[in-house]
Design an enzyme around this catalytic site. Sequence first.
Site, PDB file in Angstrom:
ATOM      1  N   GLU A  32       0.818  -1.218   0.000  1.00  0.00           N
ATOM      2  CA  GLU A  32       0.000   0.000   0.000  1.00  0.00           C
ATOM      3  C   GLU A  32       0.846   1.259   0.000  1.00  0.00           C
ATOM      4  OE1 GLU A  32      -3.246   0.024  -1.186  1.00  0.00           O
ATOM      5  OE2 GLU A  32      -3.467  -1.492   0.375  1.00  0.00           O
ATOM      6  N   SER A  66     -29.050   1.738 -15.891  1.00  0.00           N
ATOM      7  CA  SER A  66     -28.449   1.009 -14.778  1.00  0.00           C
ATOM      8  C   SER A  66     -29.506   0.654 -13.751  1.00  0.00           C
ATOM      9  CB  SER A  66     -27.355   1.866 -14.118  1.00  0.00           C
ATOM     10  OG  SER A  66     -26.932   1.282 -12.902  1.00  0.00           O
ATOM     11  N   SER A 121     -16.493   2.552  -2.000  1.00  0.00           N
ATOM     12  CA  SER A 121     -15.871   1.708  -0.979  1.00  0.00           C
ATOM     13  C   SER A 121     -14.373   1.561  -1.187  1.00  0.00           C
ATOM     14  CB  SER A 121     -16.519   0.320  -0.997  1.00  0.00           C
ATOM     15  OG  SER A 121     -16.310  -0.294  -2.261  1.00  0.00           O
ATOM     16  N   GLY A 122     -13.888   2.001  -2.353  1.00  0.00           N
ATOM     17  CA  GLY A 122     -12.476   1.816  -2.672  1.00  0.00           C
ATOM     18  C   GLY A 122     -12.185   0.471  -3.306  1.00  0.00           C
ATOM     19  N   SER A 124     -12.948  -0.187  -6.484  1.00  0.00           N
ATOM     20  CA  SER A 124     -12.775   0.057  -7.923  1.00  0.00           C
ATOM     21  C   SER A 124     -14.014  -0.195  -8.756  1.00  0.00           C
ATOM     22  CB  SER A 124     -11.604  -0.746  -8.482  1.00  0.00           C
ATOM     23  OG  SER A 124     -10.415  -0.360  -7.866  1.00  0.00           O
ATOM     24  N   GLU A 158     -10.261   7.360 -17.054  1.00  0.00           N
ATOM     25  CA  GLU A 158     -10.236   7.825 -15.661  1.00  0.00           C
ATOM     26  C   GLU A 158      -9.460   9.136 -15.523  1.00  0.00           C
ATOM     27  OE1 GLU A 158     -11.361   6.608 -11.595  1.00  0.00           O
ATOM     28  OE2 GLU A 158     -11.483   5.321 -13.332  1.00  0.00           O
ATOM     29  N   ASP A 170      -5.864  -0.524 -10.624  1.00  0.00           N
ATOM     30  CA  ASP A 170      -7.268  -0.938 -10.621  1.00  0.00           C
ATOM     31  C   ASP A 170      -7.664  -1.568 -11.955  1.00  0.00           C
ATOM     32  OD1 ASP A 170      -7.184   0.237  -8.177  1.00  0.00           O
ATOM     33  OD2 ASP A 170      -8.496   1.917  -8.663  1.00  0.00           O
TER      34      ASP A 170
END
Length: 389
Positions: A32, A66, A121-122, A124, A158, A170
């Site tokens: 990390e 969606s 939430s992280g 991806s 992105e 990611d």
Amino acid sequence: MKNQLQQQFKQTYNKSATHSFFSPGRVNLIGEHIDYNGGLVMPCAVTFGTYLLVAPNDDNVFRFKSINFPEEGSIEINADHAKQGSLWYNYPTGVISYFLQQNKTLGGLDMLYYGDIPIASGLSSSASIEVVTAFALNQIFDAGFSKLDLVLLSKWVENVFIGLNSGIMDQFSVTFGEQNKALMLNCDTLEYEAVHTNLGEYVLAIINTNKPRKLAESKYNERVEECAEALQALKQELYIKYLCDIDTDTYNKYQHLLTDQTVNNRARHVIEENDRVKLAAEALSGNNLEEFGRLMYASHNSLRDLYEVSGIELDTVVEYAATNPDVIGARMTGAGFGGCAIALVKGSAFDKFSAEVTEYYTNKIGYAPSVYKSLIGNGVSELKQEQYA
């Protein structure tokens, strides 16, 4: 769920989907805050992600709908496209824009998305949407992009189309992910090794703290600057490009060059964490989950004490995990200051773990986390009809 998606598509567009695709989310198992320091990361694909069902239309338009979001959109082919506010379908629009810029021939599609990745939430969710869209267009229109091309174009979406500063981990991990394998990846060279990861009786618990990550961007930039300062100090006597060009033993010999203790702490985390990734790969390859779990805890402690990016919410999850005999290792994952922690939990004890960590966390923090169970899954793919039975 998969049959429900087919029915939902038919209700939405009055016809059946002709193709179905899936792209996973991802977690980083260890490594990390070192990708921007020339270090190694070890992500894996998870078993939840983004589903995309499509069918061609004769109207020369792309229609976006969606199940997760109320907003619907459509864009014409061969028109100039730009980001529209914070709408979710900016991501597929960006992918289509890239294909058109590369003079790829596209036709109209009706598209229905569904994601079971927790938003923000992280894990991806954005990369999952980008990659599943790029993969689908590449397959349907025979565009000729390689898997690495899909990674790079999704990163372009992105960074350039959406305007978010992020690395390549990611998109890479949701594209190249393999079942029961972690990817030891150098984010600079994109060289990687698929490391066999036999979890045995354990599953991956993903614990979302449900804390908004408001500090993450400003603190992220601060850590990047501190690492740059450490690198410049070490360059007085070492010929290196990145902090991770040296190992812990070498750093110990030259740490006197860093006179600021905070900067020293940041550099020590980065270099020791890079060594931990290599040790983790050895542990997993040798089916030594206990050693891997020990490295997970060591990683978290370093992120808490030396890099200072965890926070009470993530620390509380790991603090509880360390008391549970059915947990072999746990750590925060992602940028920190909220987001998720991960833990390796005995599958037979997962429900008990989920209930107990929720109670422990709620009593200490004041609101509940969300707890998910996953295995290590495959990367993006087209789903065959039998996979929807």
